[in-house]
Design a protein around this motif. Structure first.
Motif, PDB file in Angstrom:
ATOM      1  N   ASN A  55       0.913  -1.366   0.070  1.00  0.00           N
ATOM      2  CA  ASN A  55      -0.021  -0.076   0.033  1.00  0.00           C
ATOM      3  C   ASN A  55       0.845   1.389  -0.045  1.00  0.00           C
ATOM      4  OD1 ASN A  55      -2.091  -1.840   0.585  1.00  0.00           O
ATOM      5  ND2 ASN A  55      -1.814  -1.481   2.589  1.00  0.00           N
ATOM      6  N   ASP A  56       1.521   1.510  -1.247  1.00  0.00           N
ATOM      7  CA  ASP A  56       2.120   2.800  -1.261  1.00  0.00           C
ATOM      8  C   ASP A  56       3.289   3.048  -0.136  1.00  0.00           C
ATOM      9  OD1 ASP A  56       0.612   3.665  -3.242  1.00  0.00           O
ATOM     10  OD2 ASP A  56      -0.697   4.743  -1.976  1.00  0.00           O
ATOM     11  N   GLY A  57       3.730   1.667   0.319  1.00  0.00           N
ATOM     12  CA  GLY A  57       4.869   2.067   1.544  1.00  0.00           C
ATOM     13  C   GLY A  57       6.176   2.115   0.902  1.00  0.00           C
ATOM     14  N   VAL A  58       7.047   2.808   1.761  1.00  0.00           N
ATOM     15  CA  VAL A  58       8.199   3.036   1.347  1.00  0.00           C
ATOM     16  C   VAL A  58       9.311   2.521   2.636  1.00  0.00           C
ATOM     17  CG1 VAL A  58      10.202   4.606   0.416  1.00  0.00           C
ATOM     18  CG2 VAL A  58       7.851   4.740  -0.436  1.00  0.00           C
ATOM     19  N   PHE A  59      10.539   1.849   2.152  1.00  0.00           N
ATOM     20  CA  PHE A  59      11.298   1.480   3.040  1.00  0.00           C
ATOM     21  C   PHE A  59      12.402   2.292   2.915  1.00  0.00           C
ATOM     22  CE2 PHE A  59      15.062  -0.772   5.120  1.00  0.00           C
ATOM     23  CZ  PHE A  59      14.498  -0.733   6.244  1.00  0.00           C
ATOM     24  N   SER A  60      13.163   3.101   3.850  1.00  0.00           N
ATOM     25  CA  SER A  60      14.485   3.501   3.290  1.00  0.00           C
ATOM     26  C   SER A  60      15.548   3.708   4.260  1.00  0.00           C
ATOM     27  CB  SER A  60      14.192   5.238   3.159  1.00  0.00           C
ATOM     28  OG  SER A  60      13.429   5.949   4.340  1.00  0.00           O
ATOM     29  N   LEU A  61      16.826   3.571   3.858  1.00  0.00           N
ATOM     30  CA  LEU A  61      17.931   3.617   4.893  1.00  0.00           C
ATOM     31  C   LEU A  61      18.539   4.857   4.528  1.00  0.00           C
ATOM     32  CD1 LEU A  61      20.381   0.844   5.228  1.00  0.00           C
ATOM     33  CD2 LEU A  61      21.406   3.076   4.142  1.00  0.00           C
ATOM     34  N   HIS A  62      19.118   5.698   5.531  1.00  0.00           N
ATOM     35  CA  HIS A  62      20.006   6.989   5.652  1.00  0.00           C
ATOM     36  C   HIS A  62      21.246   6.785   6.258  1.00  0.00           C
ATOM     37  CE1 HIS A  62      16.209   9.382   4.690  1.00  0.00           C
ATOM     38  NE2 HIS A  62      15.756   8.175   4.990  1.00  0.00           N
TER      39      HIS A  62
ATOM     40  N   ASN B 214      13.770   3.749   7.895  1.00  0.00           N
ATOM     41  CA  ASN B 214      12.583   4.512   7.847  1.00  0.00           C
ATOM     42  C   ASN B 214      11.297   3.659   7.259  1.00  0.00           C
ATOM     43  OD1 ASN B 214      10.620   6.654   8.385  1.00  0.00           O
ATOM     44  ND2 ASN B 214      11.714   7.926   6.909  1.00  0.00           N
ATOM     45  N   ILE B 215      10.230   3.728   8.011  1.00  0.00           N
ATOM     46  CA  ILE B 215       9.384   2.764   7.238  1.00  0.00           C
ATOM     47  C   ILE B 215       7.887   3.989   7.250  1.00  0.00           C
ATOM     48  CG2 ILE B 215       7.623   0.860   7.330  1.00  0.00           C
ATOM     49  CD1 ILE B 215       9.631  -0.374   8.930  1.00  0.00           C
ATOM     50  N   LYS B 216       7.469   3.922   5.849  1.00  0.00           N
ATOM     51  CA  LYS B 216       6.529   4.814   5.623  1.00  0.00           C
ATOM     52  C   LYS B 216       5.400   3.911   4.932  1.00  0.00           C
ATOM     53  CE  LYS B 216       6.719   8.490   3.059  1.00  0.00           C
ATOM     54  NZ  LYS B 216       7.528   9.679   2.278  1.00  0.00           N
ATOM     55  N   GLU B 217       4.367   3.904   5.640  1.00  0.00           N
ATOM     56  CA  GLU B 217       3.293   2.875   4.974  1.00  0.00           C
ATOM     57  C   GLU B 217       1.824   3.640   4.766  1.00  0.00           C
ATOM     58  OE1 GLU B 217       3.633  -1.646   6.107  1.00  0.00           O
ATOM     59  OE2 GLU B 217       3.303  -0.309   7.732  1.00  0.00           O
ATOM     60  N   GLY B 218       1.989   4.011   3.546  1.00  0.00           N
ATOM     61  CA  GLY B 218       0.528   4.601   3.076  1.00  0.00           C
ATOM     62  C   GLY B 218       0.237   5.738   3.636  1.00  0.00           C
ATOM     63  N   LYS B 219      -0.897   6.518   3.246  1.00  0.00           N
ATOM     64  CA  LYS B 219      -1.259   7.837   3.824  1.00  0.00           C
ATOM     65  C   LYS B 219      -1.745   7.894   5.299  1.00  0.00           C
ATOM     66  CE  LYS B 219      -2.863   9.534  -0.574  1.00  0.00           C
ATOM     67  NZ  LYS B 219      -3.975   9.821  -1.360  1.00  0.00           N
ATOM     68  N   PHE B 220      -2.312   6.605   5.571  1.00  0.00           N
ATOM     69  CA  PHE B 220      -3.032   6.788   6.751  1.00  0.00           C
ATOM     70  C   PHE B 220      -2.240   6.117   7.962  1.00  0.00           C
ATOM     71  CE2 PHE B 220      -6.014   6.829   3.289  1.00  0.00           C
ATOM     72  CZ  PHE B 220      -6.551   8.249   3.734  1.00  0.00           C
ATOM     73  N   SER B 221      -1.351   5.457   7.792  1.00  0.00           N
ATOM     74  CA  SER B 221      -0.690   4.916   8.945  1.00  0.00           C
ATOM     75  C   SER B 221       0.653   5.518   9.473  1.00  0.00           C
ATOM     76  CB  SER B 221      -0.075   3.317   8.512  1.00  0.00           C
ATOM     77  OG  SER B 221       0.441   3.335   7.437  1.00  0.00           O
ATOM     78  N   LYS B 222       0.963   5.233  10.743  1.00  0.00           N
ATOM     79  CA  LYS B 222       2.221   6.245  11.157  1.00  0.00           C
ATOM     80  C   LYS B 222       3.389   5.638  10.305  1.00  0.00           C
ATOM     81  CE  LYS B 222       0.540   6.888  15.749  1.00  0.00           C
ATOM     82  NZ  LYS B 222       0.459   6.311  17.215  1.00  0.00           N
ATOM     83  N   ASN B 223       4.462   6.768  10.516  1.00  0.00           N
ATOM     84  CA  ASN B 223       5.952   6.594  10.064  1.00  0.00           C
ATOM     85  C   ASN B 223       6.489   5.923  11.390  1.00  0.00           C
ATOM     86  OD1 ASN B 223       4.889   7.389   7.762  1.00  0.00           O
ATOM     87  ND2 ASN B 223       6.027   9.215   7.673  1.00  0.00           N
ATOM     88  N   TYR B 224       7.445   5.089  10.871  1.00  0.00           N
ATOM     89  CA  TYR B 224       8.487   4.568  11.815  1.00  0.00           C
ATOM     90  C   TYR B 224       9.879   4.948  11.525  1.00  0.00           C
ATOM     91  CZ  TYR B 224      11.329   1.407  14.570  1.00  0.00           C
ATOM     92  OH  TYR B 224      12.289   1.002  15.292  1.00  0.00           O
ATOM     93  N   GLN B 225      10.537   5.271  12.712  1.00  0.00           N
ATOM     94  CA  GLN B 225      12.065   5.442  12.181  1.00  0.00           C
ATOM     95  C   GLN B 225      12.817   5.092  13.481  1.00  0.00           C
ATOM     96  OE1 GLN B 225      13.408   9.644  11.200  1.00  0.00           O
ATOM     97  NE2 GLN B 225      15.091   8.672   9.875  1.00  0.00           N
TER      98      GLN B 225
END
Ligand SMILES: [Zn+2]
Length: 292
Positions: free
Chosen positions: A59-66, A115-126
């Motif tokens: 669902n439009d999720g993005v996982f990222s590493l910085h 960092n996990i960004k999951e769709g518009k309606f869920s919380k981000n996690y970092q």
């Protein structure tokens, strides 16, 4: 033989989850050829880690590493989205003779964030850790070991540490990740999973990059060689790509959101400006008229 870019999830004894990642073009398109080998190696490992954790976003999720540091490497950014597209960039300070610099100097005072960004309606996690130790693998290990819930183990491979490897006959980078699933409803057998876990880590340590990166071995063969004595379920492979998420519309929206001052500064009496996507390097040209 066409080299693939893939992730295969697997599960052992219903207690351990894992992924095997093997990358060719997807990694080489992201990794800038002009960089010194030791920096390419860190970048390659960062890509493998990102894919091994984030390849099943929904669902439009993005996982990222910085990675940010005050060393030679200023920034490394890699992300993977729910369409299995990988992007990444690296920015480095001016350098000379860094080929022999140790890891600590390349990423001194560094941090690693996931960092996990999951769709518009869920919380981000970092989550974030300081980079300590002698490799990116030690950094990611300390990231996971600082949280109690998940026990994770990574083994990373890339060609840049090896003089003799040819990109055409080998995968460029990859990883095997094992994750001990939380003990749920397992009151009868509390000790056993840990024993198996330690044994599996030992098996994994015996795997060398020559074997892992060799295109003649399939990923399934590698897994069966390592863990064949256990009950192993190997799931369908996920193919990765480098399709960038940038578009004319997105760039225009960003430009339009800037105020007049910033826009005049950008144009600086020029008739048009060029915007280059930092991931896929696509160039787009805009006039002031376009921003109206
Ligand atoms: Zn792009």
């Amino acid at each position: 033989m066409i080299l693939e870019n893939l992730v295969i999830p697997f599960q052992i004894n219903n207690k351990i989850k894992g992924t095997i990642v093997r990358l060719s073009s997807v990694a080489s398109q992201v990794i800038n050829d002009s960089l010194p080998k030791n920096i390419k190696s860190i970048f390659a490992d960062s890509i493998s880690i990102t894919v091994s954790i984030g390849s099943r976003m929904k669902n439009d999720g993005v996982f990222s590493l910085h990675i940010h540091s005050e060393g030679i490497i200023k920034t490394i950014f890699v992300d993977v989205n729910n369409n299995s597209s990988i992007r990444g960039y690296i920015s480095v300070n001016d350098f000379e003779n860094v080929e022999n610099l140790p890891f600590e100097r390349l990423v001194s005072n560094g941090t690693l964030a996931l960092n996990i960004k999951e769709g518009k309606f869920s919380k981000n996690y970092q989550g974030l850790v300081e980079i300590k130790g002698k490799s990116i693998r030690e950094a990611i290990d300390s990231y996971f070991n600082s949280s109690e819930q998940v026990k994770s183990f990574f083994k990373l491979f890339n060609i840049f540490n090896h003089e003799k490897y040819e990109p055409n006959s080998n995968y460029i980078a990859g990883a095997i990740r094992l994750e001990l699933m939380p003990k749920i409803n397992d009151f009868n057998n509390l000790e056993k999973p840990n024993e198996d876990w330690e044994t599996m880590l030992m098996f994994l340590e015996t795997l060398n990059s020559e074997e892992f990166l060799n295109i003649k071995k399939t990923s399934k063969q590698i897994l069966l060689n390592l863990f064949g004595q256990y009950e192993i379920k190997i799931f369908d492979e996920i193919n990765l790509n480098n399709n960038c998420q940038c578009s004319n519309e997105r760039v225009l929206n960003t430009l339009k959101s800037m105020d007049q001052k910033e826009i005049s500064f950008l144009f600086n009496h020029k008739k048009s400006i060029e915007v280059v996507c930092e991931f896929c390097k696509t160039k787009r040209v805009y006039t002031k008229q376009d921003l109206k």
